[in-house]
Design a protein around this motif. Structure first.
Motif, PDB file in Angstrom:
ATOM      1  N   VAL A  70       8.905  11.014 -51.323  1.00  0.00           N
ATOM      2  CA  VAL A  70      10.284  10.566 -51.559  1.00  0.00           C
ATOM      3  C   VAL A  70      10.484  10.206 -53.025  1.00  0.00           C
ATOM      4  N   ILE A  71       9.499   9.527 -53.616  1.00  0.00           N
ATOM      5  CA  ILE A  71       9.594   9.165 -55.033  1.00  0.00           C
ATOM      6  C   ILE A  71       9.624  10.419 -55.905  1.00  0.00           C
ATOM      7  N   GLY A  72       8.726  11.373 -55.615  1.00  0.00           N
ATOM      8  CA  GLY A  72       8.687  12.605 -56.397  1.00  0.00           C
ATOM      9  C   GLY A  72       9.977  13.393 -56.285  1.00  0.00           C
ATOM     10  N   ARG A  73      10.489  13.486 -55.084  1.00  0.00           N
ATOM     11  CA  ARG A  73      11.750  14.196 -54.881  1.00  0.00           C
ATOM     12  C   ARG A  73      12.903  13.504 -55.595  1.00  0.00           C
ATOM     13  N   SER A  74      12.888  12.166 -55.599  1.00  0.00           N
ATOM     14  CA  SER A  74      13.995  11.400 -56.181  1.00  0.00           C
ATOM     15  C   SER A  74      14.114  11.593 -57.690  1.00  0.00           C
ATOM     16  N   LEU A  75      13.017  11.948 -58.355  1.00  0.00           N
ATOM     17  CA  LEU A  75      13.042  12.146 -59.797  1.00  0.00           C
ATOM     18  C   LEU A  75      14.078  13.182 -60.214  1.00  0.00           C
ATOM     19  N   PHE A  76      14.215  14.244 -59.429  1.00  0.00           N
ATOM     20  CA  PHE A  76      15.049  15.369 -59.857  1.00  0.00           C
ATOM     21  C   PHE A  76      16.548  15.111 -59.683  1.00  0.00           C
ATOM     22  N   PRO A  77      17.033  14.713 -58.486  1.00  0.00           N
ATOM     23  CA  PRO A  77      18.469  14.429 -58.396  1.00  0.00           C
ATOM     24  C   PRO A  77      18.890  13.228 -59.230  1.00  0.00           C
ATOM     25  N   ALA A  78      17.979  12.241 -59.397  1.00  0.00           N
ATOM     26  CA  ALA A  78      18.314  11.092 -60.239  1.00  0.00           C
ATOM     27  C   ALA A  78      18.480  11.529 -61.694  1.00  0.00           C
ATOM     28  N   SER A  79      17.608  12.418 -62.162  1.00  0.00           N
ATOM     29  CA  SER A  79      17.741  12.951 -63.521  1.00  0.00           C
ATOM     30  C   SER A  79      19.044  13.731 -63.659  1.00  0.00           C
ATOM     31  N   ALA A 155      21.854  19.751 -65.392  1.00  0.00           N
ATOM     32  CA  ALA A 155      21.942  18.860 -64.231  1.00  0.00           C
ATOM     33  C   ALA A 155      21.939  19.667 -62.941  1.00  0.00           C
ATOM     34  N   GLY A 156      22.648  20.805 -62.937  1.00  0.00           N
ATOM     35  CA  GLY A 156      22.649  21.667 -61.755  1.00  0.00           C
ATOM     36  C   GLY A 156      21.264  22.196 -61.439  1.00  0.00           C
ATOM     37  N   LEU A 157      20.483  22.555 -62.466  1.00  0.00           N
ATOM     38  CA  LEU A 157      19.116  23.031 -62.273  1.00  0.00           C
ATOM     39  C   LEU A 157      18.239  21.928 -61.681  1.00  0.00           C
ATOM     40  N   LEU A 158      18.334  20.735 -62.248  1.00  0.00           N
ATOM     41  CA  LEU A 158      17.514  19.620 -61.752  1.00  0.00           C
ATOM     42  C   LEU A 158      17.884  19.277 -60.308  1.00  0.00           C
ATOM     43  N   TYR A 159      19.175  19.328 -60.009  1.00  0.00           N
ATOM     44  CA  TYR A 159      19.572  19.024 -58.638  1.00  0.00           C
ATOM     45  C   TYR A 159      19.057  20.082 -57.678  1.00  0.00           C
ATOM     46  N   ALA A 160      19.048  21.344 -58.129  1.00  0.00           N
ATOM     47  CA  ALA A 160      18.522  22.417 -57.292  1.00  0.00           C
ATOM     48  C   ALA A 160      17.040  22.206 -56.995  1.00  0.00           C
ATOM     49  N   ILE A 161      16.271  21.813 -58.015  1.00  0.00           N
ATOM     50  CA  ILE A 161      14.847  21.536 -57.802  1.00  0.00           C
ATOM     51  C   ILE A 161      14.682  20.405 -56.783  1.00  0.00           C
ATOM     52  N   GLY A 162      15.524  19.377 -56.910  1.00  0.00           N
ATOM     53  CA  GLY A 162      15.477  18.274 -55.955  1.00  0.00           C
ATOM     54  C   GLY A 162      15.797  18.719 -54.542  1.00  0.00           C
ATOM     55  N   ALA A 163      16.761  19.648 -54.405  1.00  0.00           N
ATOM     56  CA  ALA A 163      17.121  20.136 -53.081  1.00  0.00           C
ATOM     57  C   ALA A 163      15.972  20.912 -52.452  1.00  0.00           C
TER      58      ALA A 163
END
Length: 309
Positions: A70-79, A155-163
């Motif tokens: 959860v912490i690792g995943r949170s890094l990307f949408p938070a960024s 931001a769209g790229l980082l959110y995609a990685i998070g997804a």
């Protein structure tokens, strides 16, 4: 199994996007005197406090099955959201939202390049269409090119990685635990920025990301609270839509944020969208709709992932 209610689901998502489109237009009230880092730190504390109250009332759980995932995943949408809100102080909100909504296009590319998946011609066409639309929005004219205009696409790229990470790492996690991880990470980013960012910042909106700490008076706390409550209401309405409708159909209605955000920007701040940028937004929305309707796995470009059902 609950009965699907597509009409109610669509109305719920539209209401959620209407709320987010409105509350995001309040950011200039914060960015004029406040700090991006202060904003995320204080708002996260408010949101986490509200989540504790919600969980204590018997709704959801904050316990994560795999905390590190959860912490690792949170890094990307938070960024992604760090960039998103930072850009709202210097770019028209329609441009920023359009950049964030390129995330489904990146998800398709990530699934092809790193997960070995294949996609049909329609989704390939959608990817090309979406990136053409993004270029139309940012208008990369060498004579008047602003590199900041590319940040919403980052931001769209980082959110995609998070997804992608959400599905790969966090299957079975509750919505409340993922939401808490997301806002908790934003709070950590804010706290780091408060101590790391130093130096003189320009007055007004241009200094939003360059201030370590801004004014924290009654009006500022009010706008922080409006953002915190508005975000949770908007997210709750979107989650409700995903619970009541087919995910692929519900995702299409999220693109209404482009309309609502630009509408409120026009009403409140007099921001207008150039015809070329408007056409680009339409292409991004159509591309995202094609990807959603042609995919068995749907990526929401909203603030947190779709609810786990």
């Amino acid at each position: 199994m609950s009965t699907l209610k597509p009409g109610v689901a669509a109305a719920s998502v539209l209401a959620g996007m209407f709320t987010l489109g409105l509350t995001d237009n309040f950011v200039p009230y914060i960015s004029e005197r406040g700090s991006l880092w202060q904003f995320h730190f204080v708002r996260s504390i408010m949101v986490l406090g509200l989540l504790v109250i919600i969980v204590a009332s018997g709704f959801g759980s904050l316990r994560a099955n795999r905390p590190m995932a959860v912490i690792g995943r949170s890094l990307f949408p938070a960024s992604a959201m760090l960039i998103y809100f930072g850009c709202l102080s210097v770019l028209p909100i329609g441009v920023v939202v359009a950049g964030l909504f390129t995330s489904p296009l990146f998800v398709v590319l990530i699934s092809i390049l790193f997960q070995g998946k294949t996609v049909g011609k329609f989704r390939w066409i959608a990817v090309v269409m979406g990136f053409v639309g993004a270029l139309m929005v940012i208008r990369p004219d060498p004579a008047a090119l602003d590199p900041v205009a590319f940040l919403p696409i980052v931001a769209g790229l980082l959110y995609a990685i998070g997804a992608v990470a959400t599905r790969a790492w966090c299957e079975g996690e509750s919505t409340t635990s993922l939401t808490a991880g997301f806002f908790g990470m934003l709070g950590v980013f804010g706290l780091i920025g408060i101590f790391v960012v130093r130096g003189d910042a320009p007055e007004g909106h241009a200094g939003f990301a360059l201030r370590s700490w801004g004014v924290l008076d009654g009006p500022m706390l009010f706008w922080f609270a409006v953002q915190a409550i508005g975000s949770l209401i908007g997210i709750a309405l979107i989650f409700r839509g995903y619970l009541l409708g087919e995910a692929s159909h519900v995702a299409v209605f999220e693109y209404s944020l482009l309309v609502f955000a630009s509408f409120w920007a026009w009403v409140m701040w007099g921001q207008t969208v150039a015809p070329l940028a408007l056409a680009g937004m339409v292409l991004i929305a159509v591309a995202g709709a094609i990807i959603a309707l042609r995919s068995t796995e749907v990526v929401s470009p909203g603030r947190v992932p779709e609810p786990q059902q």
